[in-house]
Write a protein that holds these residues in place. Structure first.
Motif, PDB file in Angstrom:
ATOM      1  N   ARG A   1       0.875  -1.261  -0.503  1.00  0.00           N
ATOM      2  CA  ARG A   1       0.282  -0.080  -0.147  1.00  0.00           C
ATOM      3  C   ARG A   1       0.484   1.150   0.191  1.00  0.00           C
TER       4      ARG A   1
ATOM      5  N   PHE B   1      -2.518   7.763   5.203  1.00  0.00           N
ATOM      6  CA  PHE B   1      -3.593   8.084   4.361  1.00  0.00           C
ATOM      7  C   PHE B   1      -4.810   8.766   4.834  1.00  0.00           C
TER       8      PHE B   1
ATOM      9  N   LYS C   1      -7.611   7.829  -1.388  1.00  0.00           N
ATOM     10  CA  LYS C   1      -8.821   7.289  -0.504  1.00  0.00           C
ATOM     11  C   LYS C   1     -10.010   6.237  -0.368  1.00  0.00           C
TER      12      LYS C   1
ATOM     13  N   SER D   1       2.622  11.483   1.097  1.00  0.00           N
ATOM     14  CA  SER D   1       0.807  11.328   0.862  1.00  0.00           C
ATOM     15  C   SER D   1      -0.082  12.899   1.041  1.00  0.00           C
TER      16      SER D   1
ATOM     17  N   GLU E   1      -6.652   2.335   0.658  1.00  0.00           N
ATOM     18  CA  GLU E   1      -6.538   1.884   2.065  1.00  0.00           C
ATOM     19  C   GLU E   1      -7.515   1.470   2.426  1.00  0.00           C
TER      20      GLU E   1
ATOM     21  N   MET F   1      -3.997   2.796   8.615  1.00  0.00           N
ATOM     22  CA  MET F   1      -4.329   3.572   7.959  1.00  0.00           C
ATOM     23  C   MET F   1      -4.015   5.221   8.127  1.00  0.00           C
TER      24      MET F   1
END
Length: 764
Positions: free
Chosen positions: A298, A634, A343, A665, A347, A631
């Motif tokens: 990810r 994100f 988004k 990010s 995630e 997470m």
């Protein structure tokens, strides 16, 4: 009560120990494995040991020693070898059979037949392989100590060889491993994922060295060596003399040359990366990707998306027992589509899709029409354990004209045949990422390759002395990348003086510009080691091309190609899909008493997988739950919507552990950063601290972007290969703004962040 060596099922196991000796000469590795068996039962045994080898390895020697008797195996057509093995067992003779799996060229099975009670046997297996160049210029050797059951796609025949898989602590045999490295250039260091004894140099030039695996190694991982030479990227040619006993004019009787080419592209072309392309990312979300692997994947997708050029197209697929895609078809890269992907989709990605059905998503991707003037670049991430390797690679080859394929083998046990095969047939590049590696540097190197203009019209021209002719043994080169090695094998027929020289010229077109690289080399053969590694690798390369031809031909033509493979395999002593090694100890022919008991030698399972295992390791679907910390990268994205008048409480409550990813990010698709509380937090400052020194005539995006660039260069130079592309995008955006007071901004940013970066060093 059973006695002797026991596996988890309390059955005696006859394999006592494995000894591995590695010899590396420049970038060619010769591996000699000795497997020691002992039957402590009161019945004769047949032992079956299934193990992986590198997918492009040339297995070139197989012998067995029983007492003082040594039997050297011969290469024969596979069915004949099997029949001879069965006949030997039924007549009471000892026999040994080594054969390649029909489904995957990196899996071999060794059958040790008629091991009498109390008897010991020592099996010697030898293979040669090329060592791949890694992102940091190290040469990678991997000894696969882990073989997990391969996932078999639904609806296919059950052709998987059944192997007992047990925790490492229960594996009843030991491993010893030593390596000798030599090169024309000094050996600067040797690293490993396993503890090593100190590197010992054998000469003052430091061109020869030895290293050993530290005692007490457990079978909880592959043994990976990374070998580093000084000035490694030098084109070379090695000429190896033919075998004296072989017929002149044959592959083994003539000299063979191995060229290592490192193309150097014109700097003017390389300085401008492509601003177009269709980037398709295919991510494995099967159960075995759980934990750090899926988290790293990810984070890597985050970096990839931030580094894409404006104007390109992209899509993200993921697969397990089924497959999903974020968009119905590839979409143009913009702030909107990038945010939607990050988004709403990335995630949520967990290792929750079950098995490993990679064939169907590939078929779906290839069914999508290509976008005009947007060359398709496919990135495949998988821990690479499937039973239909050849079928997958065939599909990529059939579609090789429409794309380039970059493949990434993640974690221990990734199939080298699958990962290397995807890249080789897709004209791309393969990378292997162990669980201790950071995925991002290797993936970003491949993205840089993907952004290079495709090299077209590649040709190889030979200039040799009169009386010497050349026969190419390698398939035509279809892909060239800056600074990456390409290997070419060729057979040299005819006579020349020892002082004679040859020349090879590689011509190609790069971004519409004709270019070439040239290498002059001596035709004098290298020192004879007796093992003929260059001949064996050349034979394996030619056999691989013929096996592909056989799969694509029909009828008499198919049989004709198969016959060629068998003849070449027998002549060179190198294994193939249609041959096997067979050794029979004709001995006294005494008929054995009692039934022959079959024992499957267990292979180790990684410590992370010590739960009870289903028949196929990757067919289970655990429920994956993500904590907030999982997470965190994100959450920063969501907080970036806050404007400057929002209080600091708007910031994420759990800032990312990795400040680099936190900063990355926040970058916009265009390449800029917006000055807001999230950026301030990523820089370790408050909103007031970053806002106060901003020159009045400069807007927030320009100021935020300059601060981000200063921070990257000032604090994260050790990870430059990860952020270099997105920084280039930021610099391009800044130049397009024609912003005033850039020098003043850099000085103010240095003062704020405690750095001393020059404007030129930032590229602005």
């Amino acid at each position: 009560m059973n006695c002797g060596l026991l596996n988890a099922e309390k059955e005696p196991v006859p394999l006592k120990s494995v000894e591995v000796e590695l010899e590396v000469r420049d970038h060619v590795a010769t591996v000699v494995s000795t497997l020691n068996y002992e039957n402590k039962e009161d019945k004769p045994l047949e032992a079956v040991f299934v193990f992986p080898l590198p997918g492009d390895a040339a297995v070139c020697h197989f012998s067995a020693k029983i007492g003082q008797t040594e039997i050297v195996a011969e290469v024969k057509e596979k069915q004949k070898a099997r029949e001879e093995y069965d006949d030997a067992l039924s007549s009471g003779q000892q026999a040994f059979l080594l054969e390649e799996s029909d489904q995957s060229p990196d899996i071999f099975s060794l059958s040790v037949g008629s091991l009498r009670p109390g008897e010991s046997a020592s099996i010697r297996l030898e293979y040669v392989t090329e060592l791949a160049v890694q992102a940091d210029e190290g040469l990678r050797f991997c000894l696969p100590a882990v073989l997990n059951p391969r996932y078999q796609p639904r609806g296919s025949e059950d052709v998987c060889i059944q192997v007992t898989s047990v925790p490492a602590s229960l594996v009843p045999y030991s491993l010893s491993f030593s390596a000798r490295v030599s090169s024309p250039r000094p050996v600067s260091k040797v690293e490993s994922n396993c503890p090593l004894d100190a590197l010992q140099y054998l000469n003052t030039e430091q061109t020869q060295a030895t290293v050993k695996l530290a005692a007490g190694h457990k079978f909880d991982r592959d043994v990976e060596l990374l070998i580093y030479y000084k000035d490694a990227h030098q084109p070379t040619a090695v000429v190896e003399a033919g075998q004296a006993s072989a017929k002149p004019g044959s592959l083994m009787g003539d000299p063979v040359v191995m060229l290592s080419l490192y193309p150097e592209f014109p700097q003017a072309v390389m300085s401008s990366v492509a601003s177009c392309g269709e980037f398709v990312f295919l991510l494995d979300r099967s159960g075995s990707m759980d934990g750090s692997r899926i988290k790293s994947a990810r984070e890597t997708l985050l970096l990839l998306l931030k580094s894409l050029p404006m104007g390109c197209y992209f899509n993200i697929y993921s697969f397990g027992s089924c497959h999903e895609n974020i968009f119905p078809k590839s979409v143009e890269y913009s702030q909107k589509t990038m945010e939607e992907a990050l988004k709403k989709k990335i995630e949520e990605m967990g290792a929750d899709l079950g098995g490993t059905e990679i064939l169907e998503p590939l078929k779906h991707i290839y069914s999508q029409p290509c976008i005009p003037s947007q060359p398709r670049q496919l990135f495949v991430f998988t821990d690479g354990e499937v039973g239909n390797t050849k079928e997958v690679i065939n599909l990529v080859r059939k579609n090789s004209g429409s794309h380039r394929c970059f493949s990434f083998g993640i974690g221990e046990g990734a199939s080298s045949a699958l990962i290397n095969g995807l890249a080789k047939e897709g004209g791309g590049h393969a990378q292997f990422i162990t669980d201790t590696d950071r995925m991002q540097p290797k993936v970003m190197q491949s993205l840089r390759f993907a952004l290079q203009p495709a090299v077209m019209d590649i040709s190889v021209k030979w200039d040799l002395p009169k009386g010497v002719s050349v026969t190419a043994l390698s398939p035509p080169i279809t892909a060239l990348f800056q600074g990456q090695r390409s290997l070419v094998y060729a057979q040299l027929t005819g006579q020349s003086s020892e002082a004679a020289e040859g020349c090879v010229t590689v011509k190609y077109s790069l971004a519409g510009h004709p270019s070439q690289n040239q290498l002059h080399f001596s035709l004098k053969p290298a020192e004879d080691t007796g093992r003929l590694p260059v001949h064996r690798l050349a034979a394996r390369t030619l056999i691989g091309s013929l096996e592909i031809e056989e799969r694509e031909s029909r009828g008499e033509q198919e049989e004709g190609v198969k016959k060629k493979v068998v003849e070449l395999s027998v002549q060179s002593g190198v294994s193939s899909a249609f041959t096997a090694f067979i050794a029979v100890n004709k001995g006294d022919g005494e008929v054995l008493q009692g039934p022959l008991v079959v024992r499957n030698v267990p292979t180790p399972r990684m410590m992370a997988c010590c739960m009870p295992m289903p028949q196929y390791r990757k067919s289970f679907s655990p429920v994956v739950q993500f904590s907030d910390a999982g997470m965190e990268d994100f959450h920063v994205l969501q907080s970036s919507r806050c404007s400057l008048d929002v209080s600091e409480s708007c910031l994420p409550k759990q800032p990312p552990r990795d400040p680099l990813l936190q900063l990355v990010s926040l970058q916009k698709a265009s390449g800029c950063w917006v000055l807001d509380p999230a950026l301030a937090a990523a820089l370790g400052k408050t909103t007031r601290e970053v806002e106060k020194p901003k020159p009045a005539s400069v807007n927030q995006e320009v100021w935020g972007t300059i601060l981000a660039l200063i921070w990257l260069h000032g604090f994260k130079m050790d990870a430059q290969e990860e952020w270099e592309l997105l920084a280039m995008k930021a610099v391009s955006w800044l130049r397009a703004q024609n912003a005033p007071c850039v020098t003043e901004c850099v000085e103010a940013g240095n003062a704020l962040l405690g750095c001393n970066m020059q404007k030129d060093a930032l590229g602005i």
